[in-house]
Design a protein around this motif. Sequence first.
Motif, PDB file in Angstrom:
ATOM      1  N   HIS A 110       7.616  49.094 -27.310  1.00  0.00           N
ATOM      2  CA  HIS A 110       7.231  49.177 -25.904  1.00  0.00           C
ATOM      3  C   HIS A 110       7.948  50.202 -25.040  1.00  0.00           C
ATOM      4  O   HIS A 110       7.844  50.156 -23.834  1.00  0.00           O
ATOM      5  CB  HIS A 110       7.369  47.797 -25.258  1.00  0.00           C
ATOM      6  CG  HIS A 110       6.373  46.845 -25.800  1.00  0.00           C
ATOM      7  ND1 HIS A 110       6.646  45.544 -26.059  1.00  0.00           N
ATOM      8  CD2 HIS A 110       5.087  47.044 -26.166  1.00  0.00           C
ATOM      9  CE1 HIS A 110       5.565  44.968 -26.552  1.00  0.00           C
ATOM     10  NE2 HIS A 110       4.614  45.853 -26.621  1.00  0.00           N
ATOM     11  N   PHE A 111       8.695  51.062 -25.650  1.00  0.00           N
ATOM     12  CA  PHE A 111       9.321  52.087 -24.819  1.00  0.00           C
ATOM     13  C   PHE A 111       9.306  53.418 -25.545  1.00  0.00           C
ATOM     14  O   PHE A 111      10.341  53.978 -25.834  1.00  0.00           O
ATOM     15  CB  PHE A 111      10.744  51.687 -24.454  1.00  0.00           C
ATOM     16  CG  PHE A 111      11.132  52.117 -23.074  1.00  0.00           C
ATOM     17  CD1 PHE A 111      11.815  53.306 -22.863  1.00  0.00           C
ATOM     18  CD2 PHE A 111      10.782  51.362 -21.965  1.00  0.00           C
ATOM     19  CE1 PHE A 111      12.177  53.702 -21.583  1.00  0.00           C
ATOM     20  CE2 PHE A 111      11.139  51.761 -20.691  1.00  0.00           C
ATOM     21  CZ  PHE A 111      11.841  52.932 -20.508  1.00  0.00           C
ATOM     22  N   ALA A 148      10.875  48.106 -17.760  1.00  0.00           N
ATOM     23  CA  ALA A 148       9.706  48.319 -18.604  1.00  0.00           C
ATOM     24  C   ALA A 148       9.208  49.737 -18.390  1.00  0.00           C
ATOM     25  O   ALA A 148       9.459  50.333 -17.343  1.00  0.00           O
ATOM     26  CB  ALA A 148       8.610  47.316 -18.232  1.00  0.00           C
ATOM     27  N   ALA A 149       8.535  50.271 -19.382  1.00  0.00           N
ATOM     28  CA  ALA A 149       7.873  51.551 -19.201  1.00  0.00           C
ATOM     29  C   ALA A 149       6.636  51.334 -18.336  1.00  0.00           C
ATOM     30  O   ALA A 149       6.007  50.288 -18.399  1.00  0.00           O
ATOM     31  CB  ALA A 149       7.460  52.109 -20.548  1.00  0.00           C
ATOM     32  N   LEU A 183      11.935  46.753 -12.929  1.00  0.00           N
ATOM     33  CA  LEU A 183      11.390  48.079 -12.676  1.00  0.00           C
ATOM     34  C   LEU A 183      10.360  48.416 -13.750  1.00  0.00           C
ATOM     35  O   LEU A 183      10.672  48.332 -14.941  1.00  0.00           O
ATOM     36  CB  LEU A 183      12.500  49.130 -12.758  1.00  0.00           C
ATOM     37  CG  LEU A 183      13.468  49.264 -11.599  1.00  0.00           C
ATOM     38  CD1 LEU A 183      14.591  50.224 -11.980  1.00  0.00           C
ATOM     39  CD2 LEU A 183      12.740  49.786 -10.371  1.00  0.00           C
ATOM     40  N   ALA A 184       9.161  48.801 -13.322  1.00  0.00           N
ATOM     41  CA  ALA A 184       8.213  49.451 -14.231  1.00  0.00           C
ATOM     42  C   ALA A 184       8.362  50.939 -13.959  1.00  0.00           C
ATOM     43  O   ALA A 184       8.008  51.435 -12.891  1.00  0.00           O
ATOM     44  CB  ALA A 184       6.787  48.983 -13.973  1.00  0.00           C
ATOM     45  N   VAL A 203       3.672  44.792 -18.209  1.00  0.00           N
ATOM     46  CA  VAL A 203       2.883  45.885 -17.642  1.00  0.00           C
ATOM     47  C   VAL A 203       1.639  46.114 -18.502  1.00  0.00           C
ATOM     48  O   VAL A 203       1.738  46.234 -19.730  1.00  0.00           O
ATOM     49  CB  VAL A 203       3.722  47.183 -17.602  1.00  0.00           C
ATOM     50  CG1 VAL A 203       2.909  48.334 -17.002  1.00  0.00           C
ATOM     51  CG2 VAL A 203       5.013  46.980 -16.807  1.00  0.00           C
ATOM     52  N   MET A 263       9.256  41.186 -16.844  1.00  0.00           N
ATOM     53  CA  MET A 263       8.077  41.914 -16.362  1.00  0.00           C
ATOM     54  C   MET A 263       7.134  42.276 -17.503  1.00  0.00           C
ATOM     55  O   MET A 263       7.578  42.618 -18.590  1.00  0.00           O
ATOM     56  CB  MET A 263       8.571  43.187 -15.665  1.00  0.00           C
ATOM     57  CG  MET A 263       7.481  44.055 -15.059  1.00  0.00           C
ATOM     58  SD  MET A 263       8.193  45.528 -14.234  1.00  0.00           S
ATOM     59  CE  MET A 263       8.168  45.040 -12.511  1.00  0.00           C
ATOM     60  N   VAL A 311       1.235  48.467 -21.633  1.00  0.00           N
ATOM     61  CA  VAL A 311       2.532  48.556 -22.311  1.00  0.00           C
ATOM     62  C   VAL A 311       2.789  47.255 -23.084  1.00  0.00           C
ATOM     63  O   VAL A 311       3.012  47.267 -24.292  1.00  0.00           O
ATOM     64  CB  VAL A 311       3.671  48.809 -21.302  1.00  0.00           C
ATOM     65  CG1 VAL A 311       5.027  48.840 -22.005  1.00  0.00           C
ATOM     66  CG2 VAL A 311       3.423  50.110 -20.558  1.00  0.00           C
ATOM     67  N   HIS A 312       2.712  46.139 -22.359  1.00  0.00           N
ATOM     68  CA  HIS A 312       2.971  44.843 -22.998  1.00  0.00           C
ATOM     69  C   HIS A 312       1.703  44.093 -23.351  1.00  0.00           C
ATOM     70  O   HIS A 312       1.750  43.131 -24.099  1.00  0.00           O
ATOM     71  CB  HIS A 312       3.801  43.947 -22.072  1.00  0.00           C
ATOM     72  CG  HIS A 312       5.119  44.527 -21.704  1.00  0.00           C
ATOM     73  ND1 HIS A 312       5.313  45.237 -20.558  1.00  0.00           N
ATOM     74  CD2 HIS A 312       6.318  44.515 -22.341  1.00  0.00           C
ATOM     75  CE1 HIS A 312       6.578  45.633 -20.495  1.00  0.00           C
ATOM     76  NE2 HIS A 312       7.201  45.216 -21.559  1.00  0.00           N
TER      77      HIS A 312
END
Lengths: 318, 318
Positions: free
Chosen positions: A315-316, B127-128, B92-93, A51, A49, A54-55
């Motif tokens: 990223h977190f 992911a956040a 999941l985001a 986002v 995934m 974020v990414h």
Amino acid sequence: MQNTPKEWSLIERIRYRVQRQNDHTKVPLGDDAFVFRNYPGYSVICQDMMVEGVHFELDYFSAFDLGYKSLAVNLSDIAAMGALPHFAQVSLALPKKLNESWLDDFYKGMTSLADDHHMQVVGGDLAASPDRLVVDVSVHGSCENPLTRKGAKPGDLLLCSGPLGLSFTGMTALQKKLSGFDDAKERHLRPKPRLDLVASLQKQHTRIHALMDCSDGLVNDALQLRPPNGGFHLFAENLPLHPDSESLAVDLHLNPQDFVLWGGEDYELLMAVHPEDYEYFPEWKMIGQFTEDPRVFVSHPDHHEEIKEFKGWKHFPG
Amino acid sequence: MQNTPKEWSLIERIRYRVQRQNDHTKVPLGDDAFVFRNYPGYSVICQDMMVEGVHFELDYFSAFDLGYKSLAVNLSDIAAMGALPHFAQVSLALPKKLNESWLDDFYKGMTSLADDHHMQVVGGDLAASPDRLVVDVSVHGSCENPLTRKGAKPGDLLLCSGPLGLSFTGMTALQKKLSGFDDAKERHLRPKPRLDLVASLQKQHTRIHALMDCSDGLVNDALQLRPPNGGFHLFAENLPLHPDSESLAVDLHLNPQDFVLWGGEDYELLMAVHPEDYEYFPEWKMIGQFTEDPRVFVSHPDHHEEIKEFKGWKHFPG
């Protein structure tokens, strides 16, 4: 999930763009699910995934590049099993700010990479998003002999298939709006999954103790690959730096070694092999060695620098 | 995608909760990808996304229910091909407001449904998210004879496996904080994919002209199932209303028929069969008939009401 007439028309548009069929297709895109005839060997599946915020940021990621990269990161996981990809499914949570032509370009980018690897986009979902864009892709592939992360032994060499820290270099250049650094920007926006190596990996599969792709920065990834309770040395003089990274490090007064150690998203492959088998992998760079000692070092010609603090990739936060 | 130490610890936590293995597992959860031995027959894959504020609100969706439902909607697509599920991947985001115990409950809900169907959660991504929760699930299943949406003929009966409009009833009751309506609320929060019907569908597969699951409201779904350039009549007196829907319609001075025609997310199955074959499906309700005429009617004993305006289901305004 339920769809509306608006979604239907977008889905039709996407279907037109992605639809291809091959001998394995039994029920094509457009039914409740996609159905295919199994490939020989084992099935390999992964999902990844991305986002917005974020990414990636949309100010430097074009629709084409995002379509390309969101598939590429999954194909890298497939390559890291020694497998080849066949089908992808794509879910998009799509904010209103992105129009149909954005969506066309997204699928152009994705199918350009899919076509390179003779694979198809066969399903997924489209949802409205009140704010951020979210892209989630799953891939189905197959292989004869899966190559896993587990199996590295103390004494094994750590090999790498190409430059590391280059994606981080590109991301930094993009965020700071620096001109040049074209290789680095391309690595960040359109990383090439190392599927080109899969045939030779399968040929040499008995010699490969462990294999994975490098997406979290070299130290974090080698921690995943190390022998149980073991550690590793990285050879400072062999770290696979790209000239773009050295040049950016000079410009920004940073240590380019940090790009390699902590920069993620390069999507090269890392491998553990017995030292006697290194000769079978002449195009791979020998960048370290696994140890029984659980500590982690960067070895310079005249000293060993121990790494005690393990920095996360970005990223977190929290 | 790249992960951080924080993500690793969450991933470990999830792995502990979901990990199960069966005879088909070749490389378990925790590598670059999941690897399994193929099942007999064809492979069936689908993927479905749910976005906070679009498909659900966290004030009436518990973590358990959301984990359950995000898998259930995919299993419904698998059932709608006449297939059985084996593996799920979950991305999941995750916004900061949701803590680890929320995550535990989410996976408890998901594995409770997965265990009911002897399937496993084997991968995905975490992911956040800066704001909304996004859940995207893909499922891999298999079947001997895929049952598709295509094949309905003029004159075929439209059969339905259970009540429609019930999920919409439940959602309305939840949003308005009404007490009671327990069946309806359960249908909305924890819909049961009709995998219980798959064995009999496979047994009767030569008699089934077309099959799909009902997720967008009866009219919209039957439009997908109709013969090329054809239409259909719905039998007003046979519409599969649940007492909860009739009762809510009285309370809110609405027409309960609208719940069936336009309410989505029931995840019952719809089928097209030749009238002579209806006897082989005694537990299914005969709710309509497909026609050569492209128009759509609700047929009452004394008149036909033509439907000319096709209302969208609620999830893609604009």
